[in-house]
Structures are given as C-alpha cells and as structure tokens.
Enzyme design. Structure first.
Site, mmCIF file in Angstrom:
data_model
loop_
_atom_site.group_PDB
_atom_site.id
_atom_site.type_symbol
_atom_site.label_atom_id
_atom_site.label_comp_id
_atom_site.label_asym_id
_atom_site.label_seq_id
_atom_site.Cartn_x
_atom_site.Cartn_y
_atom_site.Cartn_z
ATOM 1 N N ASN A 4 3.920 0.494 -13.441
ATOM 2 C CA ASN A 4 3.853 -0.321 -12.221
ATOM 3 C C ASN A 4 2.402 -0.416 -11.743
ATOM 4 O O ASN A 4 1.899 -1.489 -11.421
ATOM 5 C CB ASN A 4 4.699 0.280 -11.096
ATOM 6 N N ASP A 5 1.748 0.742 -11.704
ATOM 7 C CA ASP A 5 0.346 0.738 -11.272
ATOM 8 C C ASP A 5 -0.603 0.383 -12.398
ATOM 9 O O ASP A 5 -1.596 -0.304 -12.185
ATOM 10 C CB ASP A 5 -0.030 2.096 -10.672
ATOM 11 N N HIS B 42 15.654 1.717 4.896
ATOM 12 C CA HIS B 42 16.654 2.779 4.896
ATOM 13 C C HIS B 42 18.007 2.311 4.382
ATOM 14 O O HIS B 42 18.647 2.972 3.552
ATOM 15 C CB HIS B 42 16.772 3.325 6.319
ATOM 16 N N ARG C 51 0.492 -5.653 -6.873
ATOM 17 C CA ARG C 51 1.899 -5.696 -7.280
ATOM 18 C C ARG C 51 2.827 -6.168 -6.174
ATOM 19 O O ARG C 51 3.982 -6.481 -6.417
ATOM 20 C CB ARG C 51 2.353 -4.345 -7.859
ATOM 21 N N CYS D 53 7.656 6.166 -16.786
ATOM 22 C CA CYS D 53 8.551 6.146 -15.631
ATOM 23 C C CYS D 53 8.348 4.890 -14.776
ATOM 24 O O CYS D 53 8.924 4.760 -13.709
ATOM 25 C CB CYS D 53 8.400 7.410 -14.790
ATOM 26 N N GLU E 201 -1.642 6.066 -15.089
ATOM 27 C CA GLU E 201 -1.411 4.796 -14.387
ATOM 28 C C GLU E 201 -2.702 4.158 -13.901
ATOM 29 O O GLU E 201 -2.689 3.063 -13.353
ATOM 30 C CB GLU E 201 -0.428 4.997 -13.232
ATOM 31 N N ARG F 125 10.281 11.157 -6.796
ATOM 32 C CA ARG F 125 9.204 10.670 -5.925
ATOM 33 C C ARG F 125 9.280 11.408 -4.592
ATOM 34 O O ARG F 125 10.126 11.102 -3.763
ATOM 35 C CB ARG F 125 9.366 9.170 -5.668
ATOM 36 N N ARG G 231 6.966 14.801 -8.933
ATOM 37 C CA ARG G 231 5.632 14.227 -8.781
ATOM 38 C C ARG G 231 5.096 14.629 -7.423
ATOM 39 O O ARG G 231 5.766 14.443 -6.399
ATOM 40 C CB ARG G 231 5.697 12.709 -8.884
HETATM 41 C C1 PEP Z 1 4.265 3.586 -11.491
HETATM 42 O O1 PEP Z 1 3.199 3.335 -10.930
HETATM 43 O O2 PEP Z 1 4.633 3.042 -12.552
HETATM 44 C C2 PEP Z 1 5.205 4.561 -10.911
HETATM 45 C C3 PEP Z 1 6.275 4.955 -11.566
HETATM 46 O O3 PEP Z 1 4.941 5.040 -9.680
HETATM 47 P P1 PEP Z 1 5.167 4.241 -8.293
HETATM 48 O O4 PEP Z 1 6.022 3.040 -8.608
HETATM 49 O O5 PEP Z 1 5.842 5.224 -7.411
HETATM 50 O O6 PEP Z 1 3.763 3.911 -7.903
HETATM 51 MG MG MG Z 2 2.373 4.604 -9.407
#
Ligand code: PEP
Ligand code: MG
Length: 577
Positions: free
Chosen positions: A453-454, A188, A464, A501, A430, A295, A331
């Site tokens: 990211n995923d 937080h 990750r 993103c 992703e 998000r 999303r």
């Molecule tokens: C991603 O996976 O790249 C993404 C933007 O979503 P999150 O980081 O919320 O999984």
């Molecule tokens: Mg993701």
C-alpha cells in the site's frame, strides 16, 4: 438506487428499520418563567437516565475486547462534564426554551467549535457530542428503551449514523445488514460491520431521509449499492446475485481446512490482517494460519489518553493465546500519515505521509515505544508473537529501534519478568529506500513483510488517498514488480521468509505473480483468504514461475495487465469477475 461505500461484503434483501435520530426533529418551543425550574429539573433527570443507560451498555461489554467500551467511557465523561450540562441549564434559564431545544443549541455550538479544531482527532469528536446529545434527548422525549434492543424480526438498519451504543444494542441475529448516511471505510460503524460479519454500506448521503421503516431494501455491501423498494425485475436480478454469492462462499468454505499447497506441493502460508481482536473469529472462520499484520494503531483511536502498558499487554496476550500455536505479527504503532486520530498532537504537518509517522514517531517518542515493546515482550510467553517495525527506511533506523528493544529486554531481565528470548523481529518493506537495500536489511532481521500500500504510493509518487491520481496506483507497474522480485530474492539469499501484508496480497488477480516471484506468505483481510487459496491450490509453482518471468520482461503496466487478464480468464474466470 443509492451509491455509498461498501464496507462489509455480501448481499442482503430485507425490510428497513429506520433508527430515529431525535436531534434531527427538534423544533423550538418556549416556556413560561414559572416553568424554568421544572424544565431544568427535567433536563437533569434526563442526563442521569442517559448516564444509567450508558452504564448499562458498559456492563454488557464487560470482559470483552473493547474499542467500544473505550468510546462509551468517553461518552460517560462528556455526560459528567459540567460544561455541557451547565450551559444547557443556563440556556433554558436565559432564553426560556424547552430543554430539548436548549440542548440542541448547545450541542450545535460545541460541534461548530470542534469543526474548526486544528487536529483531526478533535474534529472527529463532533460525532461523540452528537451521540451523547442523542442519549439525553431520547430520555427527554421519553423513549422507553433503545429501539434496537428488542427487534422482533430480521431487519436492515437505516440510520443517519450509528453510535457505539447503538451497535452494542443490535441483537446480532436480527440485524442482517445496515446502511448509514455518514461514515467512511475506517469509521467506527464500518469496523463493526466487518467484525459482525454483516453486509453494510456507509456514506450513502440522503438515504436516511428517503427510507421508511418497512420499505424493502437491497444492500450490496460488496459494490456499495442500496436499492429502495426495487421493481420485481431488479429484485429478481439481486436474488440471483445473492444465490450466486452464497453459493461461491459455501464452495470456498470447503477449502478452509485444506492446506495452501500448489499442485506440485509447494506450501505457502495464508495469514490474516487484523485491527481488532473481534476480527480473530473471522480470521479463524476462513482458515487463517496466523496473523501476518496486527495494526496496533486502533488501540490509540477514539480516546483522549494513551493506552497503558497493561492495556497493550492484555490485548497482545489475548491475541497470542487465541492464535497459538500459530504466530501473530504485531506491528508497532504506525500513527501519523493518514492515521492521525490519536491523542498525540502530531497533526498539522504539511506533508504528514512524509512526516513524523510510524517508526520515526516511535524513535522520537521513546517512552511511547518502550511501553508498547514491554507489553509485546511480556505477552510473548503466552503464544508465538513476532515484532514488526513499520516504515523502516534504512539500516541505521533499524538499529536504533533494535537498541531500544534491547534496552527494554534488559529492563525486563532485571525485573525478572519472563518473555520469549527468541522473539523474531522483522520489518515492513514499504519505503522504496528499504526495498532498494533489501539485501543489507535482510542481514539484520528475521523476516520481511512487504507493505505494498505504501510501497506503491512512495515509489510511484501518488497519494494513496487522492482519487484524482488513483488511476496511477498500479501494482502492475514494472518498477513495482522489479522491486518485489528484488526484495524476495534478497530475503531468500539470507534465508529469511518474505511475506506481504499490503492489499495486493489479498487480491487473487496478483496471486499467480506473487507465487511465481517466490513469496512465502500472504497476509490479507480474512474474507479474501479462500479466494487466494483457491488460486494457489489450482496451479503449479513452475507454472507461476513461468508467468512471473514472462511478466518481468514487459515494459508497461498495460502489457502486464493484458497478459495476466488473459491468463486468469483462461484458468480462473470465476475469480476475476
Ligand atoms: C502497507 O502499507 O501496505 C500496509 C500493510 O500498511 P498500512 O496499510 O497500514 O499502511
Ligand atoms: Mg504502510
């Protein structure tokens, strides 16, 4: 020098203000039989005053977007709860101890039980119990007011932990940075630092015990470094770093209202990733042309119940209105995986990242999904909203999600509730399977947004969150670049825009490749927008295309990295330091 996690960038140098944590200083003290009634009375009055204090904080938050208000609500519920009060009273009676000591024992017991709880959500509640306990303790000990309420000079707050009521009390102008012993990137206080726009470092174990009010501190929120009472040499180095940082930010801010155009006049869009409505200010400050990723998981965190349709609606409506005429992409929930802090009982899976998360969760908890979709559709007439599904793995899954969306639209039609009938619907790309069949998926959606990211996690088979394999997390891996090229091409063949993103979109190191691969929009944390814009405005598209083509011919990440480092060093040495 202490090392922690930098959660909001920038350097501040100033005097420490050490926030007292009464629970760390309570010692046992015994009372006489004849004093028991007076002591329980004193305790009950402190509880009442703590309630009044929290009501006061709640009032200050009225009419604001609020994450924090929800947490305060949880704290009020805990104060109302007869168990906490009842057990403390019993403890005083049974052991003939002071109210402070009795409360501390009860709180410690609650926390010990929660520490072993099955779900992470419950384990996280330990912090709430501590905060509530402190609000009573402060009243028992006789603090007149929250020490953060009336700061007279600029300070850097040093705390073991900051409760939501502490952060509300911080008068923004006076607190120029903060440091806490506990916390992580998603805690937080980290989120608050980000939305307040002040440098902060969390997770600095042992700092609280080593600092006194008035000590001179250097806080480097970019590197996650805190220095206590620096020597004059070190101070000189950091004053120079601070000047450099401020100069660079001011230079970058000059780009804010200029378009993201390449030298040969190709336009791309630069968008912001947002978790809380509060962050919209920062996004606009840095010239975001819309929100590329909202998000929505954050609506579900720090609470015991599920958000109602009305709550969703109010948030999305505000988002739509504040960003209009630009678009905001919402999303649908991506709970599960590493974000299991919800009241839903979905923890306990052996492999949550490969488990019932995101769209899979929504398709099995249809009501949850429908509530959110209804709210997005209802809000869509107040601006320009887009719907985006996370973790889509194939066409069937997408069709199932769309069928539920159609059902919701039909219900709204029947009820005569207006919404944007042409609301664009897209997916996060992703999951590797979706990336591979991007050409099929492109026929079914209005846009793609690549979640690197995923995508990198699943494609390279590395967790990750696992530091031991972090060295394998390579956006430059040839397989990743090939997939990106394929996704973008597939999107363009069906004339749909392709965005990104994931974190890769916000790192200026990668801008040139992504531009060269044809990415249409880049969505990132607001504080990266101008750095990426600087790169875009300094190259031609054909230059970028040449780099991308060259890079796709390399067989290893290290060759790619070396080539790009040299290229960047030659063209933008100041952006890749
Ligand atoms: C991603 O996976 O790249 C993404 C933007 O979503 P999150 O980081 O919320 O999984
Ligand atoms: Mg993701």
């Amino acid at each position: 020098m202490f090392k922690g996690i930098g959660v909001a960038p920038g350097i501040v140098i100033g005097r420490a203000f050490r926030l007292d944590h009464p629970e760390l200083e309570i010692n046992p003290s015994w009372i006489r039989n004849s004093e028991v009634e007076e002591e329980t009375d004193r305790f009950r009055k402190a509880v009442e005053r703590a309630k009044a204090d929290l009501e006061e904080v709640k009032k200050k938050l009225e009419g604001q977007d609020n994450e924090q208000a929800k947490i305060i609500e949880v704290h009020l519920m805990l104060l109302e709860d007869s168990t906490l009060v009842g057990e403390t009273v019993n403890y005083i009676k049974k052991y003939k101890v002071s109210a402070e000591w009795a409360l501390k024992q009860v709180i410690d017991r609650f926390k010990a039980n929660l520490a072993n709880a099955e779900t992470e959500y419950l384990r996280e509640r330990q912090m709430d119990i501590t905060h509530v306990g402190n609000s009573i303790l402060r009243n028992l000990i006789g603090y007149e007011e929250n020490p953060l309420d009336n700061l007279k000079e600029d300070v850097i707050v040093v705390a073991y932990d900051l409760s939501p009521s502490d952060t509300v009390q911080m008068s923004k102008e006076r607190v120029i940075g903060f440091v806490t012993d506990v916390g992580s990137k998603t805690s937080h206080s980290a989120i608050m630092a980000h939305s307040l726009g002040i440098p902060a470092v969390v997770g600095v174990a042992g700092l609280y015990a080593s600092v006194d009010t008035g000590d001179l501190l250097i806080v480097d929120g970019t590197e996650g470094i805190v220095i206590v009472n620096p020597s004059s040499d070190v101070l000189e180095v950091y004053l120079e770093k601070q000047r450099q940082y401020d100069y660079e930010i001011n230079e970058l801010l000059r780009l804010k209202d200029l378009p993201a155009l390449t030298l040969d006049v190709q336009k791309v869009s630069l968008l912001a990733n947002v978790e809380l409505l509060k962050e919209i200010d920062l996004a606009l400050k840095y010239g975001a042309e819309g929100i590329g990723l909202y998000r929505t998981e954050f609506l579900y965190l720090n609470r015991h119940d599920l958000p109602s349709e009305e709550e969703h609606f109010q948030v999305y409506k505000t988002l739509a209105e504040r960003i209009a005429p630009n678009p905001a992409t919402i999303r649908t929930i991506d709970l599960g995986g590493e974000k299991v802090l919800s009241p839903l009982d979905i923890a306990g899976e052996k492999n949550p990242v490969l488990g019932l998360r995101a769209i899979r969760l929504c398709l099995t908890h249809k009501d949850l999904f429908k509530t959110q979709l209804r709210a997005i559709l209802r809000a869509s007439q107040y601006g320009k909203l887009q719907i985006m599904y996370p973790m889509i793995s194939g066409v069937d899954e997408l069709k199932k999600a769309n069928a539920i969306l159609d059902e919701v639209k039909e219900e709204l039609d029947q009820e005569g509730i207006p919404y944007d009938k042409n609301i664009p619907v897209g997916i996060m790309v992703e999951v590797p399977s979706a990336a591979i069949i991007a050409d099929f998926l492109a026929k079914e959606v209005d846009f793609f947004s690549i979640g690197t990211n995923d995508l990198i996690q699943y494609c390279l088979a590395i967790d990750r969150e696992n530091e031991k394999v972090a060295y394998l997390y390579e956006p430059y891996h040839p397989s990743i670049l090939r997939l990106l090229a394929h996704i973008i091409k597939a999107g363009h063949e069906e004339n749909i825009p392709v965005s990104m993103c994931g974190e890769m979109a916000g790192d200026p190191k990668y801008t040139i490749i992504l531009l060269g691969l044809g990415l249409d929009s880049f969505s990132m944390n607001a504080d990266s927008l101008l750095k990426v814009k600087k790169v875009i405005r300094s190259v031609t598209l054909s230059q970028a295309e040449k780099v991308a083509k060259e890079v796709l011919s390399f067989t290893t990440s290290s060759e790619i990295q070396q080539y790009l480092n040299e290229w960047m060093m030659k063209h933008f040495p100041d952006l890749i330091r």
